[in-house]
Design an enzyme around this catalytic site. Structure first.
Site: not given
Ligand code: NDP
Length: 496
Positions: A392, A182, A235, A240, A291, A257
């Site tokens: 972050e 996804k 994410g 997480g 990240c 991660e």
């Molecule tokens: P998220 O952690 O929310 O999103 C990452 C993925 O997880 C997306 O595909 C998202 O879906 C999905 N997701 C969100 N909620 C759920 C859930 N409850 N169950 C399963 N999957 C879920 O990142 P965001 O895009 O909202 O960003 C938020 C913050 O996270 C950023 O500001 C940053 O600080 C951090 N981040 C860190 C990353 C990293 O590489 N470590 C990468 C991206 C963000 P969808 O977005 O499609 O709804």
């Protein structure tokens, strides 16, 4: 230069069970270019039921399909062909990646090449997986087999959409698993292109499924379904935690991660020019939406003023604009909501008393009016206790913190809930290794920032995650371990 946007807007399907399908509800989401708001495509907005159908396809492919009988040699060849397919489409993919998430084209080109290399690396590794035999006390031939975990739910973010898809799919397939991927709801287009490449190489139906849609719904189903054997997530740390909780439904395997607040430590004896480049690249590559971004710059006091001045001289070279425009070094942030989040941190930094040296605002001019641009921002005189030094931000915001000696640098560096990445700049190799040895982080650099290799393990200490991706370690999380004991004694045990 004005970037021309295609006028024809496609409605795309997602890839489930070897077929291209719409969501069951018929709902679609518009995917927009964050640099100018242009409509790139419409994609299915799937919900839990769509993810459940994809999981069923994957389950059938793993339990009953031909995939389990495909040899490691042939799995490797599939992956090599995926790498070739990505390279054949590299130009188109890089442009699409830039339009989807805003990054400059040169960075997107690098990502596509790296994604192809990732498939190649794991294609090679498919035939090197092996178990072991052990001498045991009983008269037994005892050995260990490595087997695929099964159905893997893989949830990825928006900052490296294609590369993260490769990091997830390549090791999983090399090990013989099946996947439901996804992508982020904001950036699904290159993952769908990857699915086309995968379809073209002829993987059996259901081995790879790509479901587009939000985390709330499709993502939650992947994390909580009892039919999923493993969930792999990249994410935010808050998400997480939610995924980890959902994964307890069937105690599925998990790899996370997550975020970082990574220290980039510059000692007074460092090469100034190299450190300046490393500090700016560490903080502002990919708009700081990384990240492992070097978002905390720790500078030893004797070099502090000179380093900051040298950075400020170079910041104007970071040309903002649409990532497809030649010479652009920084694109827009991924969305309006995300830009607001980053701007809120800039406000917090000011209120906390940090000194804003540059940026902190949206760039002026018509070229930026429709995009989510934000100037590269540097705060000086940041205290380790400030929120901009602890949380972050995930955008182009650098916090500069001065320190006196090595002990203080290590203490500040480790004073965070995160432990993803860290770097040390010094000409003293003994000090470099001494400091690296004390840093609580999974990825470290000496006199450089950001280079990452498919061959090397990627992941964090502490709240930055669980498990490792990439390298030999990256495939471990996609393998089960089975012991086999063959009795070589032909007499009954006579216990009763
Ligand atoms: P998220 O952690 O929310 O999103 C990452 C993925 O997880 C997306 O595909 C998202 O879906 C999905 N997701 C969100 N909620 C759920 C859930 N409850 N169950 C399963 N999957 C879920 O990142 P965001 O895009 O909202 O960003 C938020 C913050 O996270 C950023 O500001 C940053 O600080 C951090 N981040 C860190 C990353 C990293 O590489 N470590 C990468 C991206 C963000 P969808 O977005 O499609 O709804």
């Amino acid at each position: 230069m004005t970037v021309k946007t295609k006028t024809k807007t496609e409605t795309r399907d997602m890839f489930v069970g070897g077929k291209w399908v719409q969501s069951r509800s018929g709902a679609v989401r518009e995917i927009l270019d964050p640099a100018d708001g242009a409509l790139l495509a419409r994609v299915p907005e799937s919900g839990r039921e769509d993810a459940a159908a994809a999981i069923d396809s994957a389950r059938a492919a793993f339990d009953d399909g031909p995939w389990r009988k495909v040899t490691a040699q042939d799995r490797g060849k599939f992956l090599f062909r995926i790498a070739e397919g990505l390279r054949a489409e590299a130009k188109k993919l890089a442009e699409l990646e830039t339009r989807s998430c805003g990054k400059p084209l040169a960075e997107a080109e690098f990502d596509v090449a790296d994604a192809a290399n990732c498939f190649e690396f794991y294609g090679g590794l498919a035939t090197k997986l092996h178990g072991e035999t052990m001498q045991v006390p009983a008269n037994s031939l005892s050995f260990v087999l490595r087997e695929p975990v099964g159905v893997c739910g893989q949830i990825i973010p928006w900052n490296y959409p294609l590369l993260m898809a490769a990091w997830k799919l390549a090791p999983a397939l090399a090990a013989g698993n099946v996947c439901v991927l996804k992508p982020s709801e904001l950036t699904p287009l290159t993952a769908l292109e990857l699915a086309r490449v995968i379809e073209a190489v002829g993987l059996p139906p259901g081995v790879v499924n790509v479901v587009t849609g939000p985390g709330a719904g499709a993502g939650e189903e992947l994390a909580s379904s009892r039919k999923v054997d493993k969930v792999a997530f990249t994410g935010g740390t808050a998400t997480g935690r939610r995924i980890m909780a959902a994964a307890t439904s069937n105690l599925k395997k998990i790899s996370l991660e997550l975020g970082g607040k990574n220290p980039n430590i510059v000692f007074a004896d460092a090469d100034l020019e190299m450190a300046v480049d490393g500090a700016l690249f560490g903080a502002f590559a990919n708009q700081g939406e990384v990240c492992s971004a070097g978002s905390r710059l720790l500078v030893q006091r004797p070099l502090h003023r000179r380093l900051v001045d040298a950075m400020l001289k170079k910041v104007p070279r970071i040309k903002l604009g649409h990532g497809l425009e030649p010479g652009v070094k920084m694109g827009p942030l991924v969305s309006g909501a995300h830009r607001e989040k980053v701007e809120a941190y800039i406000k917090i930094g000011r209120e906390e008393g940090a000194k804003l040296l540059c940026g902190g605002k949206r760039p002026a001019g018509a070229a930026f009016a429709k995009g989510f641009f934000l100037e590269p921002t540097i705060f000086d005189e940041v205290k380790p206790s400030m929120r901009i030094a602890r949380e972050e931000i995930f955008g182009p915001v650098l916090a500069v913190i001065a320190f006196d000696d090595e002990e203080e640098a290590v203490r500040i560096a480790n004073d965070t809930e995160y432990g993803l990445a860290a770097a040390v700049w010094t000409k003293d190799v003994t000090r470099a290794l001494r400091v690296v040895g004390q840093l609580r982080a999974g990825i470290t650099w000496v006199n450089t920032y950001h280079p990452s290799h498919n061959e090397m393990p990627w992941g964090g200490y502490k709240a930055s995650g669980i498990g490792r991706e990439l390298g030999l370690h990256g495939i471990e999380g996609y393998l089960e371990t089975k012991q086999v004991n063959v009795n070589l004694d032909e007499t009954p045990i006579g216990w009763y």
